[in-house]
Design a protein around this motif. Sequence first.
Motif, PDB file in Angstrom:
ATOM      1  N   UNK A   1      -4.816   1.670   6.470  1.00  0.00           N
ATOM      2  CA  UNK A   1      -3.655   0.802   6.664  1.00  0.00           C
ATOM      3  C   UNK A   1      -3.505  -0.140   5.469  1.00  0.00           C
ATOM      4  N   UNK A   2      -2.378  -0.811   5.417  1.00  0.00           N
ATOM      5  CA  UNK A   2      -2.146  -1.784   4.342  1.00  0.00           C
ATOM      6  C   UNK A   2      -3.229  -2.854   4.329  1.00  0.00           C
ATOM      7  N   UNK A   3      -3.580  -3.373   5.495  1.00  0.00           N
ATOM      8  CA  UNK A   3      -4.601  -4.414   5.551  1.00  0.00           C
ATOM      9  C   UNK A   3      -5.941  -3.900   5.042  1.00  0.00           C
ATOM     10  N   UNK A   4      -6.283  -2.668   5.359  1.00  0.00           N
ATOM     11  CA  UNK A   4      -7.544  -2.091   4.877  1.00  0.00           C
ATOM     12  C   UNK A   4      -7.517  -1.909   3.367  1.00  0.00           C
ATOM     13  N   UNK A   5      -6.406  -1.404   2.843  1.00  0.00           N
ATOM     14  CA  UNK A   5      -6.283  -1.213   1.397  1.00  0.00           C
ATOM     15  C   UNK A   5      -6.391  -2.553   0.673  1.00  0.00           C
ATOM     16  N   UNK A   6      -5.687  -3.567   1.177  1.00  0.00           N
ATOM     17  CA  UNK A   6      -5.734  -4.886   0.544  1.00  0.00           C
ATOM     18  C   UNK A   6      -7.161  -5.438   0.570  1.00  0.00           C
ATOM     19  N   UNK A   7      -7.849  -5.249   1.696  1.00  0.00           N
ATOM     20  CA  UNK A   7      -9.220  -5.748   1.783  1.00  0.00           C
ATOM     21  C   UNK A   7     -10.123  -5.062   0.758  1.00  0.00           C
ATOM     22  N   UNK A   8      -9.982  -3.760   0.599  1.00  0.00           N
ATOM     23  CA  UNK A   8     -10.788  -3.035  -0.386  1.00  0.00           C
ATOM     24  C   UNK A   8     -10.467  -3.492  -1.804  1.00  0.00           C
ATOM     25  N   UNK A   9      -9.207  -3.691  -2.088  1.00  0.00           N
ATOM     26  CA  UNK A   9      -8.816  -4.132  -3.431  1.00  0.00           C
ATOM     27  C   UNK A   9      -9.323  -5.541  -3.711  1.00  0.00           C
ATOM     28  N   UNK A  10      -9.209  -6.423  -2.738  1.00  0.00           N
ATOM     29  CA  UNK A  10      -9.664  -7.792  -2.947  1.00  0.00           C
ATOM     30  C   UNK A  10     -11.175  -7.867  -3.127  1.00  0.00           C
ATOM     31  N   UNK A  11     -11.909  -6.974  -2.479  1.00  0.00           N
ATOM     32  CA  UNK A  11     -13.361  -6.975  -2.602  1.00  0.00           C
ATOM     33  C   UNK A  11     -13.819  -6.473  -3.963  1.00  0.00           C
TER      34      UNK A  11
ATOM     35  N   UNK B   1       0.042  -7.261   0.105  1.00  0.00           N
ATOM     36  CA  UNK B   1       0.712  -6.426   1.103  1.00  0.00           C
ATOM     37  C   UNK B   1       2.225  -6.405   0.934  1.00  0.00           C
ATOM     38  N   UNK B   2       2.790  -5.261   1.213  1.00  0.00           N
ATOM     39  CA  UNK B   2       4.240  -5.066   1.234  1.00  0.00           C
ATOM     40  C   UNK B   2       4.598  -4.560   2.630  1.00  0.00           C
ATOM     41  N   UNK B   3       5.429  -5.318   3.352  1.00  0.00           N
ATOM     42  CA  UNK B   3       5.691  -5.018   4.753  1.00  0.00           C
ATOM     43  C   UNK B   3       7.001  -4.279   5.001  1.00  0.00           C
ATOM     44  N   UNK B   4       7.805  -4.047   3.976  1.00  0.00           N
ATOM     45  CA  UNK B   4       9.120  -3.442   4.195  1.00  0.00           C
ATOM     46  C   UNK B   4       9.196  -2.006   3.699  1.00  0.00           C
ATOM     47  N   UNK B   5       8.720  -1.751   2.500  1.00  0.00           N
ATOM     48  CA  UNK B   5       8.838  -0.420   1.903  1.00  0.00           C
ATOM     49  C   UNK B   5       7.926   0.576   2.618  1.00  0.00           C
TER      50      UNK B   5
END
Length: 559
Positions: free
Chosen positions: A187-197, A220-224
């Motif tokens: 998910x977006x949240x998982x991807x963002x967490x991996x990138x931030x880590x 995160x991008x919530x629309x596209x």
Amino acid sequence: MRILLVASAFNSLTQRVHAELRDRRHRVDVHLAGDDGALRTAVRDHAPELVIAPMLTTALPRDVWSAVTCLVVHPGPPGDRGPSALDWALHEGATRWGVTVLQADEVMDAGPVWASASCLLPPAAKSDLYRGEVSDAALDAVLRAVRRFASGTFTPRPQSGPDWRAADHTRPYLRQGLRRIDWERDTTDTVVRKLRAADSRPGVLDDLLGGEWYLHGGHPERTLRGRPGEPLATRAGALCRATADGAVWIPELRRRRPPGGPATVKLPAVTALGDSLPRLPELPAPLMPAADDPVWSDIRYAEDGPVGLLRFSFPGGAMSTAHCRRLLDAYRYALTRPTTVLVLGGGRDFFSNGIHLNVIEAADDPAAESWANINAVDDLAEAVLTTTDRLVVAALGGNAAAGGVMLALAADEVWCRRGVVLNPHYRLMGLHGSEYWTYSLPRKVGAEQARRLTERALPVSAAAALRTGLVDRVLPCGPQQFEAEAARLARLTAASPTVHGRIAAKKAAREADERIRPLADHRAAELAVMHAQFFDPRAPYHALRAAFVRKTPAPAAPA
């Protein structure tokens, strides 16, 4: 006390510890680790009473830590061990963390504990947290450990035995196989967490458009929406990619180093991909989004009554030619608004570190790009210096260096968070500097102090900056509270009965200074020196820049 700092790099935490210990009148020297023989020589020559390692990626030799007390700063709570402590915390979604100061011993991270401190981990990238909450906790623990050592009565607590309550939690290096993004499922949240880590090193290794790239940073991008992993759009140099349930903006990429090839450079995603990037829509974010709009943008403007808030956040604090031009456009827009106080900055991480050395290094003509970049920063600084119809406040929630410090000094007041470290000099990059510093720095601190700051080339703590007049106010708050606190103080300033008198006085002062020596003269004199440094291929700047961006040993800086 004589203290020797040993670090794998003179990074933000090492600089902060160095500056804060100097503030407390300790005699502090620095040695960069990597050569055990050179370290032994440094210990012998400096004869320290205490060795502190704020950031260390290799073990200290036994004969050093057995001869002198060596305290190592580990970015994890007591009981946590391993080389990827903070990475693991963010990768697993921790919201609370800590820092431990322990004594060097046979086993890495397993020595007796001198001090520890806890901290929160709000949603932010690893490097941002490291310079913010983790840095605050580390400094607190280091200063307590130093006081305890100086007392001569404290006995550090061993990390084993009946009195030790924390479980041994040793974790391995967080390798790319565990960091890898599964675009079909994550998910977006998982991807963002991996990138931030993985920010800003090592990044997340990924296949993209036929090449292997390290991805750096994520929003995160919530629309596209799109097919998972598919590039969807660009914005301000960043690339948007679809996830399993949404999308994510990736600001920077670094090509994987080919076997035997030179180190690669982290760049804005669009710049890095170049001709391999397919035709995608450029989707600029609104400069003034609604307060509840989650749209990601690196520049945004908001108003709070008579206060304008122009916030910006560029990766690593580096400002390319394009960054500067977009920020100048936003600043000019802010000047059309009916405000009394304009706050420039206010974010929690870097304010600015000046010109974008990575973009310059990767340019077809680095000298020409250097010249374009410094002129773009100068244009922005000039706009701030010549604003005479309102008060301008530079709000530094994070560190600043070189031209970024001088850009802040163009404002009427400089406010910073107490954890900020400033490097108001250019010498270590072999540059004279511009951004009208020959006008603004002496005006702020006096000619003699300006000479010392630029020639000594040492980091300056927020407290020392306040004492010397480099900044006007230090806000005693955490990184997460800085933006709101700066806005609150700006409202009080705008509501003051003296504000219009101050605006009139600053306009008169600017006109008087212009008659004595026009700003254009300062700029021309600064840029004459910079032009020679940029366009002479033998100038030290080029080798120093290449070493800095490629993380290779630097040649000696000019005396």
